[in-house]
Design an enzyme around this catalytic site. Structure first.
Site, short mmCIF file in Angstrom:
data_model
loop_
_atom_site.label_atom_id
_atom_site.label_comp_id
_atom_site.label_asym_id
_atom_site.label_seq_id
_atom_site.Cartn_x
_atom_site.Cartn_y
_atom_site.Cartn_z
N SER A 65 1.86 -20.65 15.42
CA SER A 65 0.77 -19.69 15.06
C SER A 65 0.48 -18.48 16.02
CB SER A 65 -0.35 -20.30 14.91
OG SER A 65 -0.14 -21.14 13.44
N LYS A 68 1.10 -15.03 14.45
CA LYS A 68 0.27 -14.66 13.59
C LYS A 68 -0.53 -13.41 14.08
CE LYS A 68 -0.62 -19.01 11.30
NZ LYS A 68 -1.57 -20.10 11.06
N TYR A 192 7.71 -16.22 6.50
CA TYR A 192 6.51 -17.07 7.72
C TYR A 192 7.09 -18.05 8.26
CZ TYR A 192 2.53 -19.74 8.50
OH TYR A 192 1.57 -20.50 9.08
N TYR A 240 -8.95 -21.77 15.31
CA TYR A 240 -9.46 -22.58 14.05
C TYR A 240 -10.68 -23.04 14.07
CZ TYR A 240 -4.23 -22.07 13.91
OH TYR A 240 -3.25 -21.64 14.18
N VAL A 258 0.68 -24.72 16.85
CA VAL A 258 1.24 -26.28 16.95
C VAL A 258 2.38 -26.55 17.75
CG1 VAL A 258 -0.17 -26.93 14.79
CG2 VAL A 258 2.33 -26.14 14.58
N1 GLN Z 1 4.05 -22.99 11.06
C1 GLN Z 1 3.07 -23.71 11.38
C2 GLN Z 1 2.24 -23.94 9.98
O1 GLN Z 1 2.36 -22.93 9.10
C3 GLN Z 1 1.80 -22.87 12.05
C4 GLN Z 1 0.61 -23.69 12.24
C5 GLN Z 1 -0.09 -23.54 13.43
O2 GLN Z 1 0.63 -23.04 14.62
N2 GLN Z 1 -1.25 -24.02 13.72
O3 GLN Z 1 1.65 -25.12 9.41
#
Ligand code: GLN
Length: 305
Positions: A65, A68, A192, A240, A258
């Site tokens: 993430s 992003k 993505y 988050y 993650v």
């Molecule tokens: N690729 C992961 C997902 O879409 C990214 C989520 C994350 O890093 N929190 O679930």
């Protein structure tokens, strides 16, 4: 300062390993479930251009993430404020993959850092272009920001998530049903998943964050105004439903993934990347958050004072 910082990071690395409070690796992406949680790395680039590191700072990890932030930077560069017609900029107070929140908000994701919002951002980057071109733009942005061409996508992580990312499939279909996806869900998701599967070292990520931190001499990949806005979003939405806790404990904008990475920004002072793959209950790096807290306290870095 560089030698003192280097000594502090080496102490921090030893403390984190002694405490061995690693958390659990993400298991919903099978490739990430294989990673040994007992790892820790940190890289700090300061305003004078010095780089201090400790631990596994040169090991590549899945940025997930954290990508992003960079896909949003690309979209802001491309269409500017028009993106806010499709995605909000409020903290979510919900899990990063919440379906409930998307339904409640009728298909306009709360912010660009939860999964639904990032899927919309990637969809915007894809509009009128091929997945290959959109991914080249994100990877190209990172390479330019880090001044390092050795940044790539780990295809096996992307494939692993494509096989098991059922919640993201649900989110993309939901977005499509609300008319907030321009491309076929499978195409946007494939892009993505590949963007999340970019792998980098702490050193590369800290270098890539210099422009967002507004450090002197950083490659001009993002304007000062956009950098400020990215920082505001990172502060309020970067962790988050753990964003408030992170702001309280660390006092700096950050973005987690993650894969266990955290990009931490001390505006005007430093760009920091921390990696430890075990996660806390919010899905943010457990040891990484502790390290961010101790680094910020030690350096007296905070956006609040
Ligand atoms: N690729 C992961 C997902 O879409 C990214 C989520 C994350 O890093 N929190 O679930």
């Amino acid at each position: 300062m560089a030698a003192e910082l280097e000594r502090f990071l080496s102490r921090l690395n030893a403390e984190i390993r002694d405490e061995a409070d690693w958390g659990m690796v993400a298991t919903y992406i099978p490739e990430l479930a294989e990673v040994d949680p007992q790892q820790f790395g940190i890289a700090v680039v300061t305003a004078d251009g010095a780089i201090a590191t400790a631990g596994d700072a040169e090991r590549r990890f899945s940025i997930q993430s954290i990508s992003k932030v960079f896909s949003l930077a690309c979209v802001l560069g491309r269409i500017g404020d028009q993106i806010w017609a499709r995605v909000g900029r409020e903290p979510s107070g919900a899990r990063f993959d919440s379906i409930l929140l998307l339904e409640r908000e009728q298909g306009r994701p709360r912010n660009p850092f939860i999964n639904a919002g990032a899927i919309v951002t990637t969809d915007e980057l894809l509009t009128g272009r091929t997945p290959r071109d959109a991914l080249s733009e994100i990877v190209g942005f990172l390479r330019a920001a880090a001044e390092d061409d050795d940044i790539h996508i780990d295809k096996s992580v992307a494939a692993s998530e494509a096989e098991s990312g059922f919640r993201n499939v649900a989110l993309a279909n939901y977005l499509k049903s609300y008319g907030n996806l321009n491309n076929p869900p499978q195409m946007t998701l494939g892009t993505y998943f590949h963007q999340c599967a970019i792998e980098m070292t702490c050193v590369q990520l800290a270098l890539a964050g210099r422009a967002i931190a507004g450090l002197p001499g950083a490659p001009s990949v993002v304007s000062a105004v956009k950098a400020r806005r990215l920082n505001a979003l990172m502060m309020l939405c970067g962790h988050y439903d753990g964003s408030g806790d992170f702001a309280f404990r660390v006092g700096l904008p950050g973005k987690s993934g993650v894969g266990g990475g955290i990009l931490l920004i001390a505006p005007g002072r430093a760009s920091v990347a921390i990696w430890s793959p075990g996660l806390n209950a919010y899905g943010n790096s457990k040891a990484g958050t502790v390290a961010a807290e101790r680094l910020a306290a030690h350096m007296g870095w905070s956006v609040f004072a």
